[in-house]
Design an enzyme around this catalytic site. Sequence first.
Site, mmCIF file in Angstrom:
data_model
loop_
_atom_site.group_PDB
_atom_site.id
_atom_site.type_symbol
_atom_site.label_atom_id
_atom_site.label_comp_id
_atom_site.label_asym_id
_atom_site.label_seq_id
_atom_site.Cartn_x
_atom_site.Cartn_y
_atom_site.Cartn_z
ATOM 1 C CG HIS A 113 17.065 36.550 -20.307
ATOM 2 N ND1 HIS A 113 16.918 36.620 -18.945
ATOM 3 C CD2 HIS A 113 17.008 37.847 -20.742
ATOM 4 C CE1 HIS A 113 16.804 37.893 -18.574
ATOM 5 N NE2 HIS A 113 16.839 38.652 -19.651
ATOM 6 C CG HIS A 120 20.723 33.059 -11.767
ATOM 7 N ND1 HIS A 120 21.512 34.160 -11.586
ATOM 8 C CD2 HIS A 120 19.549 33.497 -12.269
ATOM 9 C CE1 HIS A 120 20.831 35.231 -11.957
ATOM 10 N NE2 HIS A 120 19.641 34.861 -12.378
ATOM 11 C CG ASP A 149 12.529 31.834 -16.197
ATOM 12 O OD1 ASP A 149 11.569 32.616 -16.252
ATOM 13 O OD2 ASP A 149 13.668 32.126 -16.583
#
Length: 372
Positions: free
Chosen positions: A219, A258, A309
């Site tokens: 995460h 994802h 990210d």
Amino acid sequence: MAEGKGGLEDVVACDSEICFIDGKQGRLLYRGYDITELAGHVSFEEVCHLLWYGDLPSAEQLKQLRGRLAEARALPPGIIQLLRALPPARPMMTLRTAVSALGLYDPERDDNSLPACQRKAERLTAQIPTVVAAMARLHDGKDPVAPRSDLGEAANFLYMMRGAQPEPLQVEAMDMALVLHADHELNASTFSARVTAATLADMHAAITSAVGTLEGPLHGGANEEVMRMLVKIGTPDKAADFVRDALAAGQKISGFGHRVYRTEDPRATILRRMSHDLGERAGSTLYYDITRAVEKAIFEAKKLYPNVDLYSASTYNAMGIPTDFFTPIFAISRVSGWTAHVLEQYAHNRLIRPRAEYVGPGLRHVPATAGA
Ligand code: ACO
């Protein structure tokens, strides 16, 4: 154990008016506003107002909110003492301890009414940047810098980290990064905040759960893993070999893939540009260039798209932020979304309590010899 049931993939766990993701089209809306329109046009404080109170603020509402946030930034002295006393640890571990401790000092600690929880949402959003900046300074053997009430959230955070006025381009980039990370529907940390809130535990308990959940490398912790990977790769020409070897070894490459998006995450598109511009401004696009090369190699090998990210790593690096503090910066922004979801959960609450399919042994009897 049977595989494939975990992960609650595509399970709808609640109704929410806060955030909409179209995973096929790669669209993200905060309360109806497209992230690509919000980023660069509104400040993080305006997004906070949107998430908590349902709409973008009027000029007067924004002025009031900015004033309240600025006033709430300073930490109780006990928190600074705690940060000084805790043993060295990963910043996310320290942050979750500090968030829990902030609850003990909160002036409305035992009040779970809606107005008190709204004020707690504002206080936590104002205080977490002060905690993170103080942690970073103490980590470097320096004293924490007191917040300034004349600066916005992004500028004040950078000021507290460095003890010096940040450059306008960096403030702009930090503000945009805060806008982009503010909410993302029922991601793992938001879900954990809602599960905790659904027991009617207090706001600080819910946000402590969320910070703990954000830390994991699957995460929010992925942005730090991306940076470590870029440093390890070293130069763009080594990216393809790195990706090939990692995939052959069955490893996941941080910053890609994802659960919801089947195309490019729209936040990655904006962060890619930011990473490039900040790198150029800082005099080196090395990490941007390596990221591009990794992106190309992984798309060719597995058709995987970048997530939020991937480019936040080189963006924060170009801003001079130490890698261990990338995920805490994610928390500085996401606390706005977490608290908005907690407020929504309280407003329409039902205990969240799913079932597990039992796959263990059938009924057994304790042998007469047990415990003899
Ligand atoms: N690198 C290599 N392969 C990947 C990656 C990756 N980053 N992500 C997914 N895959 C592959 C899987 O190996 C799997 O392939 P297979 O069907 O051939 O076995 C397929 O894509 C599906 O992957 P799952 O792991 O089942 O997808 P899931 O939805 O469970 O996981 C997750 C999503 C955790 C984000 C995953 O893509 C991942 O681990 N990514 C790397 C970590 C990361 O960047 N996390 C940040 C996510 S964004 C955020 O939380 C802020």
